[in-house]
Motif scaffolding. Structure first.
Motif, PDB file in Angstrom:
ATOM      1  N   ARG A  64      37.139  23.777  33.953  1.00 10.91           N
ATOM      2  CA  ARG A  64      37.716  24.552  35.035  1.00 10.91           C
ATOM      3  C   ARG A  64      36.814  25.752  35.345  1.00 10.91           C
ATOM      4  O   ARG A  64      36.212  26.330  34.441  1.00 10.91           O
ATOM      5  N   PRO A  65      36.723  26.154  36.621  1.00  4.45           N
ATOM      6  CA  PRO A  65      35.929  27.347  36.943  1.00  4.45           C
ATOM      7  C   PRO A  65      36.580  28.599  36.384  1.00  4.45           C
ATOM      8  O   PRO A  65      37.809  28.682  36.274  1.00  4.45           O
ATOM      9  N   VAL A  66      35.758  29.564  36.019  1.00  2.00           N
ATOM     10  CA  VAL A  66      36.294  30.834  35.525  1.00  2.00           C
ATOM     11  C   VAL A  66      36.430  31.804  36.698  1.00  2.00           C
ATOM     12  O   VAL A  66      35.734  31.688  37.703  1.00  2.00           O
ATOM     13  N   ARG A  67      37.313  32.756  36.528  1.00  3.06           N
ATOM     14  CA  ARG A  67      37.519  33.757  37.580  1.00  3.06           C
ATOM     15  C   ARG A  67      36.496  34.871  37.371  1.00  3.06           C
ATOM     16  O   ARG A  67      36.662  35.711  36.486  1.00  3.06           O
ATOM     17  N   ASP A  68      35.443  34.855  38.185  1.00  5.27           N
ATOM     18  CA  ASP A  68      34.338  35.787  37.972  1.00  5.27           C
ATOM     19  C   ASP A  68      34.069  36.711  39.161  1.00  5.27           C
ATOM     20  O   ASP A  68      33.038  37.362  39.227  1.00  5.27           O
ATOM     21  N   LEU A  69      35.014  36.763  40.125  1.00  9.87           N
ATOM     22  CA  LEU A  69      34.853  37.647  41.276  1.00  9.87           C
ATOM     23  C   LEU A  69      36.175  38.348  41.568  1.00  9.87           C
ATOM     24  O   LEU A  69      37.187  37.694  41.862  1.00  9.87           O
ATOM     25  N   ILE A  70      36.161  39.664  41.468  1.00 10.22           N
ATOM     26  CA  ILE A  70      37.341  40.480  41.772  1.00 10.22           C
ATOM     27  C   ILE A  70      37.052  41.245  43.051  1.00 10.22           C
ATOM     28  O   ILE A  70      36.064  41.987  43.129  1.00 10.22           O
ATOM     29  N   VAL A  71      37.891  41.062  44.067  1.00 10.08           N
ATOM     30  CA  VAL A  71      37.715  41.775  45.335  1.00 10.08           C
ATOM     31  C   VAL A  71      38.894  42.721  45.509  1.00 10.08           C
ATOM     32  O   VAL A  71      40.049  42.332  45.334  1.00 10.08           O
ATOM     33  N   VAL A  72      38.592  43.964  45.846  1.00  9.10           N
ATOM     34  CA  VAL A  72      39.602  45.020  45.870  1.00  9.10           C
ATOM     35  C   VAL A  72      39.598  45.691  47.236  1.00  9.10           C
ATOM     36  O   VAL A  72      38.533  46.030  47.769  1.00  9.10           O
ATOM     37  N   GLY A  73      40.778  45.879  47.795  1.00  4.40           N
ATOM     38  CA  GLY A  73      40.904  46.558  49.076  1.00  4.40           C
ATOM     39  C   GLY A  73      41.872  47.716  48.996  1.00  4.40           C
ATOM     40  O   GLY A  73      42.902  47.640  48.312  1.00  4.40           O
ATOM     41  N   ALA A  74      41.534  48.808  49.681  1.00  5.55           N
ATOM     42  CA  ALA A  74      42.394  49.990  49.686  1.00  5.55           C
ATOM     43  C   ALA A  74      42.178  50.758  50.971  1.00  5.55           C
ATOM     44  O   ALA A  74      41.141  50.630  51.630  1.00  5.55           O
ATOM     45  N   SER A  75      43.157  51.584  51.307  1.00  7.08           N
ATOM     46  CA  SER A  75      43.045  52.441  52.488  1.00  7.08           C
ATOM     47  C   SER A  75      43.561  53.828  52.103  1.00  7.08           C
ATOM     48  O   SER A  75      43.119  54.381  51.119  1.00  7.08           O
ATOM     49  N   ALA A  76      44.495  54.366  52.860  1.00  5.13           N
ATOM     50  CA  ALA A  76      44.999  55.714  52.576  1.00  5.13           C
ATOM     51  C   ALA A  76      45.557  55.795  51.154  1.00  5.13           C
ATOM     52  O   ALA A  76      46.338  54.945  50.737  1.00  5.13           O
ATOM     53  N   GLY A  77      45.150  56.824  50.410  1.00  2.17           N
ATOM     54  CA  GLY A  77      45.579  56.967  49.030  1.00  2.17           C
ATOM     55  C   GLY A  77      44.845  56.063  48.063  1.00  2.17           C
ATOM     56  O   GLY A  77      45.179  56.010  46.869  1.00  2.17           O
ATOM     57  N   GLY A  78      43.828  55.364  48.558  1.00  2.15           N
ATOM     58  CA  GLY A  78      43.164  54.355  47.745  1.00  2.15           C
ATOM     59  C   GLY A  78      42.176  54.885  46.734  1.00  2.15           C
ATOM     60  O   GLY A  78      41.911  54.225  45.727  1.00  2.15           O
ATOM     61  N   VAL A  79      41.590  56.051  46.976  1.00  2.00           N
ATOM     62  CA  VAL A  79      40.596  56.573  46.036  1.00  2.00           C
ATOM     63  C   VAL A  79      41.234  56.806  44.668  1.00  2.00           C
ATOM     64  O   VAL A  79      40.664  56.449  43.622  1.00  2.00           O
ATOM     65  N   GLU A  80      42.412  57.398  44.649  1.00  2.00           N
ATOM     66  CA  GLU A  80      43.106  57.648  43.393  1.00  2.00           C
ATOM     67  C   GLU A  80      43.417  56.339  42.673  1.00  2.00           C
ATOM     68  O   GLU A  80      43.215  56.214  41.457  1.00  2.00           O
TER      69      GLU A  80
END
Length: 333
Positions: A3-19
């Motif tokens: 089985r393929p391994v999970r090797d890519l994490i994609v993250v999205g954020a907007s207002a309040g996202g830096v914290e």
């Protein structure tokens, strides 16, 4: 067959996202066997301090993504202002494709490209923000066999994006941002248990539009979906509904909108038009007052009365419009 391994994490954020991003990366271990790509909605002009912030807060090195850079595990790649961050053939691509919900970089553009390129190897993470940016991209990741992780709305400074995500992907894992790093570190060690579904023609086409350098979808007029009765707030061209009942739209230039973002943008366009109308009414009253005085000086009482009536009409209309606009501004605070 492995089985393929999970090797890519994609993250999205907007207002309040830096914290929230800071809390997430601080919980990731050094040597994480997955790459982390991050889009934070940001102004188009200037530079971004996000790579420096994330580099300081977490054990993984964080850099601003460059077009053509290989997707390497154990690093955080942050989108650059005014460029979509996309994944293709295990490389990052920066593009100046059409904006989505008024943003470039766009969370949906990153998520969509990851779904196309990596299928079940992807974990999509959505953090704090308003409206519903990133939701369509999470749906694409889930349909392609990827995992979906959403910040607990109660933990988010702005819960709109997480709440909308959970309405559309109710099977998503929900965690506070501070617990996400540890969860991701454990989850990516597990092989993907779901086969990636086929890539739909619509998903492929939207991915092509985001990756175009011409800003028009790469082939002049964009053809996707069926024409609606709405127009694009950015360019005024006709909006097509991407899929029947989806309430997602693309204009003939390629700008993408969800129904929520479109309604907000239309409200902004209307308010700008009303302020312009107010200025026009004020200019008209001043000009009519001057013309009334000129008519009086030359003894033309009929013209003077007509211009005085125009002054009264303009002043009354301007006062009504100003009260309305002031109430909008007060409600928005």
């Amino acid at each position: 067959m492995a089985r393929p391994v999970r090797d890519l994490i994609v993250v999205g954020a907007s207002a309040g996202g830096v914290e929230a991003l800071g809390s997430l990366v601080s919980g990731l271990p050094a040597g994480l066997p997955a790459a982390v790509a991050v889009v934070l909605h940001m102004p188009a002009r200037g530079s971004s301090a996000l790579p420096r912030i994330l580099d300081r807060l977490g054990p993984l090195p964080a850099v601003a993504a460059r077009s053509g850079t290989p997707v390497r595990p154990g690093r955080v790649y942050a989108a650059r202002p005014d460029h979509h961050l996309l994944v293709a053939d295990d490389r990052f691509i920066l593009s100046r494709g059409p904006t989505e919900n008024g943003y470039r970089p766009s969370v949906d553009a990153l998520f969509r490209s990851a779904a196309v390129a990596a299928g079940s190897r992807v974990v999509g993470v959505l953090l704090s923000g308003v409206l519903d940016d990133g939701v369509a991209g999470l749906v694409a990741i889930r349909r392609r066999g990827g995992l979906v992780l959403v910040q607990d709305p109660a933990d988010a400074l702005h819960p709109g994006m997480p709440e909308n995500a959970l309405r559309h992907v109710p099977t998503a894992v929900v965690l506070p941002a501070a617990e996400m790093g540890r969860w991701l570190a454990k989850e990516i060690e597990q092989p993907a248990l779901v086969e990636a579904s086929a890539v739909s023609a619509t998903l492929v086409r939207e991915n092509e539009i985001a990756g175009s350098e011409s800003g028009d979808g790469g082939a002049g007029e964009v053809t996707i979906g069926m024409a609606s009765s709405y127009s694009c707030p950015d360019c005024r061209s006709v909006l097509n509904e991407v899929e029947p009942g989806s309430m997602r739209y693309r204009c003939q230039v390629g700008h993408g909108w969800t129904a929520e973002a479109l309604a907000v943008a239309q409200g902004g366009t209307l308010e700008r038009a009303l302020w312009m109308a107010l200025r026009t009414l004020e200019d008209r009253s001043r000009l009519s007052r001057r013309m009334a005085r000129a008519a009086e000086e030359r003894g033309d009482e009929r013209s003077a009365r007509r211009h005085h009536d125009l002054v009264e009409e303009s002043v009354t209309a301007a006062a009504t419009l100003r009260r309305f606009l002031t109430s909008i501004a007060r409600d928005a605070r």
